[in-house]
Scaffold this motif. Structure first.
Motif, PDB file in Angstrom:
ATOM      1  N   ASP A  80      53.108  51.703 -33.072  1.00  0.00           N
ATOM      2  CA  ASP A  80      54.204  51.469 -33.964  1.00  0.00           C
ATOM      3  C   ASP A  80      54.673  49.812 -33.386  1.00  0.00           C
ATOM      4  O   ASP A  80      54.772  48.896 -34.170  1.00  0.00           O
ATOM      5  CB  ASP A  80      55.137  52.323 -34.094  1.00  0.00           C
ATOM      6  N   LEU A  81      54.205  49.846 -31.786  1.00  0.00           N
ATOM      7  CA  LEU A  81      54.445  48.284 -31.249  1.00  0.00           C
ATOM      8  C   LEU A  81      53.725  47.553 -32.042  1.00  0.00           C
ATOM      9  O   LEU A  81      53.630  46.620 -32.007  1.00  0.00           O
ATOM     10  CB  LEU A  81      54.448  48.805 -29.869  1.00  0.00           C
ATOM     11  N   LEU A  82      52.550  48.070 -31.450  1.00  0.00           N
ATOM     12  CA  LEU A  82      51.494  46.599 -31.745  1.00  0.00           C
ATOM     13  C   LEU A  82      51.464  46.662 -33.101  1.00  0.00           C
ATOM     14  O   LEU A  82      51.169  45.386 -33.786  1.00  0.00           O
ATOM     15  CB  LEU A  82      49.993  47.310 -31.418  1.00  0.00           C
ATOM     16  N   ALA A  83      51.586  47.764 -34.130  1.00  0.00           N
ATOM     17  CA  ALA A  83      51.567  46.603 -35.696  1.00  0.00           C
ATOM     18  C   ALA A  83      52.939  45.811 -36.181  1.00  0.00           C
ATOM     19  O   ALA A  83      52.437  45.544 -37.035  1.00  0.00           O
ATOM     20  CB  ALA A  83      52.363  48.257 -36.419  1.00  0.00           C
ATOM     21  N   GLN A  84      53.286  45.392 -35.013  1.00  0.00           N
ATOM     22  CA  GLN A  84      54.103  44.720 -34.868  1.00  0.00           C
ATOM     23  C   GLN A  84      54.085  42.854 -34.603  1.00  0.00           C
ATOM     24  O   GLN A  84      54.371  42.385 -35.239  1.00  0.00           O
ATOM     25  CB  GLN A  84      56.109  44.570 -34.527  1.00  0.00           C
ATOM     26  N   LEU A  85      52.716  43.583 -33.947  1.00  0.00           N
ATOM     27  CA  LEU A  85      51.797  42.324 -33.867  1.00  0.00           C
ATOM     28  C   LEU A  85      51.073  41.611 -34.753  1.00  0.00           C
ATOM     29  O   LEU A  85      50.312  40.592 -35.074  1.00  0.00           O
ATOM     30  CB  LEU A  85      51.537  42.017 -32.471  1.00  0.00           C
ATOM     31  N   GLY A  86      50.206  42.578 -35.549  1.00  0.00           N
ATOM     32  CA  GLY A  86      49.222  42.239 -36.361  1.00  0.00           C
ATOM     33  C   GLY A  86      48.552  43.871 -36.642  1.00  0.00           C
ATOM     34  O   GLY A  86      48.516  44.845 -36.990  1.00  0.00           O
ATOM     35  N   THR A  87      47.069  44.303 -36.316  1.00  0.00           N
ATOM     36  CA  THR A  87      46.376  45.009 -36.461  1.00  0.00           C
ATOM     37  C   THR A  87      45.986  46.030 -35.097  1.00  0.00           C
ATOM     38  O   THR A  87      45.058  44.711 -34.500  1.00  0.00           O
ATOM     39  CB  THR A  87      45.185  44.736 -38.126  1.00  0.00           C
ATOM     40  N   PRO A  88      46.088  46.487 -34.795  1.00  0.00           N
ATOM     41  CA  PRO A  88      45.588  47.355 -33.661  1.00  0.00           C
ATOM     42  C   PRO A  88      44.073  47.385 -34.057  1.00  0.00           C
ATOM     43  O   PRO A  88      43.249  48.151 -34.513  1.00  0.00           O
ATOM     44  CB  PRO A  88      46.600  48.638 -33.296  1.00  0.00           C
ATOM     45  N   GLY A  89      43.425  47.634 -32.876  1.00  0.00           N
ATOM     46  CA  GLY A  89      42.319  48.390 -32.068  1.00  0.00           C
ATOM     47  C   GLY A  89      41.966  49.564 -31.718  1.00  0.00           C
ATOM     48  O   GLY A  89      43.348  49.835 -31.324  1.00  0.00           O
ATOM     49  N   GLU A  90      41.114  49.350 -30.953  1.00  0.00           N
ATOM     50  CA  GLU A  90      41.555  50.807 -29.274  1.00  0.00           C
ATOM     51  C   GLU A  90      42.335  50.643 -28.995  1.00  0.00           C
ATOM     52  O   GLU A  90      41.113  48.708 -27.948  1.00  0.00           O
ATOM     53  CB  GLU A  90      39.669  51.548 -29.501  1.00  0.00           C
ATOM     54  N   THR A  91      42.712  50.651 -27.955  1.00  0.00           N
ATOM     55  CA  THR A  91      42.602  51.112 -26.486  1.00  0.00           C
ATOM     56  C   THR A  91      41.397  51.311 -25.625  1.00  0.00           C
ATOM     57  O   THR A  91      41.224  51.994 -25.388  1.00  0.00           O
ATOM     58  CB  THR A  91      43.816  52.045 -25.349  1.00  0.00           C
ATOM     59  N   SER A  92      42.071  50.025 -23.620  1.00  0.00           N
ATOM     60  CA  SER A  92      40.469  49.955 -23.250  1.00  0.00           C
ATOM     61  C   SER A  92      41.494  50.696 -21.798  1.00  0.00           C
ATOM     62  O   SER A  92      41.763  49.522 -21.535  1.00  0.00           O
ATOM     63  CB  SER A  92      40.085  49.301 -23.432  1.00  0.00           C
ATOM     64  N   ARG A  93      40.837  50.888 -21.328  1.00  0.00           N
ATOM     65  CA  ARG A  93      42.139  51.893 -20.271  1.00  0.00           C
ATOM     66  C   ARG A  93      41.198  51.128 -18.832  1.00  0.00           C
ATOM     67  O   ARG A  93      39.831  51.542 -18.854  1.00  0.00           O
ATOM     68  CB  ARG A  93      42.552  52.903 -19.597  1.00  0.00           C
ATOM     69  N   SER A  94      41.638  50.447 -17.642  1.00  0.00           N
ATOM     70  CA  SER A  94      40.967  49.613 -16.716  1.00  0.00           C
ATOM     71  C   SER A  94      41.696  50.310 -15.604  1.00  0.00           C
ATOM     72  O   SER A  94      42.788  49.377 -15.113  1.00  0.00           O
ATOM     73  CB  SER A  94      40.409  48.943 -16.745  1.00  0.00           C
ATOM     74  N   GLY A  95      41.385  51.166 -15.004  1.00  0.00           N
ATOM     75  CA  GLY A  95      41.946  51.410 -13.398  1.00  0.00           C
ATOM     76  C   GLY A  95      42.928  52.264 -13.811  1.00  0.00           C
ATOM     77  O   GLY A  95      43.643  52.577 -14.863  1.00  0.00           O
ATOM     78  N   PHE A  96      43.861  52.825 -12.621  1.00  0.00           N
ATOM     79  CA  PHE A  96      45.438  53.545 -13.397  1.00  0.00           C
ATOM     80  C   PHE A  96      46.022  53.005 -13.606  1.00  0.00           C
ATOM     81  O   PHE A  96      46.732  53.486 -14.346  1.00  0.00           O
ATOM     82  CB  PHE A  96      45.198  54.003 -11.487  1.00  0.00           C
TER      83      PHE A  96
END
Length: 333
Positions: A80-96
């Motif tokens: 919902d937060l990212l939708a304010q900026l455009g079209t979200p993709g998939e999240t990608s975690r790197s590290g803790f």
């Protein structure tokens, strides 16, 4: 100046990547700080509170390091937060503590949003002239490329949250402020901490894990302690240095982290993978796998012993001794 160079070398050694594919990552905030600012940051850090628990502590109890360690950074990048900026993709975690979302902005252009929780922000703290979400903040702009919005959650030592925006727009900081403000609000009101898996390194304090005798043996009687982020610590003596780093990242199936590695027996059935580096600042590194997560991801422990080439102590012997000292203190999976 030699002492400053030694400190800077140690921090650069300890801040290496944890097996992340950087081809998809926006540039690191620290990698873009001018050399003079980096030197100023190190010079300042040598006069700051040198331990992970000393100093003024967090500006708000919500930002205590033991709470930040339990935060899933991807949960902070709500759709919902990212939708304010455009079209979200998939999240990608790197590290803790780092998560990215590679999305499209409202003009269908590429937009990379990354949040880093618990970053060491000494240079940013020294230049934090703005306010965001009730906290001191600093912005670093690469016009037409990226913006780094940092908010300070602790001043001694400097610690905070950075939102990186990778965008070709002229004003990339605007979305960074939106995300940073939302992240701060969520951490204060709905942090939703995770439950660590059995044997996870997630909650461990790298600075407090080794006892005094182990630190003295690794870095000398005059060693001072410097936390780096939430999961890394270094000990700096006059001519010897040591480090301990907890990481979440790629684990090769054959455990071949480095083509030059050799196996060492650390005891209790644990195999370490040692790399003896002969450079201008010789370093011996030992890494072992603490636990495997999903797919090719896992948690690793890394210890290092380093010093200028004129220092003649055996770095690998010291790295092994430090590894064997901390290993029994780490819960087994």
């Amino acid at each position: 100046m030699p002492r400053l160079v030694a400190v800077l070398c140690a921090l650069l050694v300890l801040a290496g990547c944890a097996g992340t594919d950087l081809s998809k990552q926006p540039p690191s905030a620290r990698s873009t700080i001018p050399a003079k600012d980096a030197a100023d940051a190190v010079a300042t850090s040598t006069g700051a509170a040198p331990t992970g628990t000393a100093g003024e502590g967090p500006v708000d109890p919500a930002f205590a390091v033991d709470k930040l360690r339990l935060i899933d950074p991807c949960a902070l990048l709500e759709r919902d937060l990212l939708a304010q900026l455009g079209t979200p993709g998939e999240t990608s975690r790197s590290g803790f503590s780092r998560c990215s979302n590679f999305m499209k902005d409202k003009n269908k252009k590429d937009l990379a949003v990354t949040v880093d929780v618990g970053q060491s922000l000494t240079a940013e703290l020294n230049n934090a002239k703005k306010q965001l979400a009730g906290l001191k903040s600093h912005e670093q702009v690469l016009p037409g490329s990226a913006c780094f919005v940092s908010v300070i959650t602790q001043e001694k030592p400097g610690l905070g949250i950075t939102v990186q925006i990778g965008s070709k727009e002229d004003e990339p900081c605007a979305p960074g402020r939106v995300v940073a403000e939302a992240v701060v609000k969520k951490l204060k009101t709905k942090p939703s901490p995770v439950t660590p898996a059995k044997g996870s390194l997630l909650t461990l304090d790298a600075c407090s894990l080794p006892d005094k005798a182990a630190v003295t043996a690794a870095a000398g009687t005059q060693a001072r302690t410097y936390p780096y982020g939430l999961h890394t610590c270094s000990w700096l003596g006059d001519s010897e240095e040591a480090g301990l780093d907890f990481r979440l990242g790629f684990v090769p199936r054959d455990k071949k982290f480095d083509p030059k590695q050799t196996e060492v027996d650390l005891g209790n059935g644990v195999v370490g993978y040692q790399v003896d580096g002969s450079t201008a600042f010789p370093t011996c590194t030992i890494k072992w796998v603490q636990r495997l997560a999903s797919g090719d991801e896992g948690e690793t422990v890394e210890v290092k012993s380093a010093g200028p080439s004129k220092a003649t102590f055996n770095r690998c012997e010291r790295a092994q001794a430090l590894a064997k000292a901390v290993l029994p203190k780490i819960p087994r999976p």
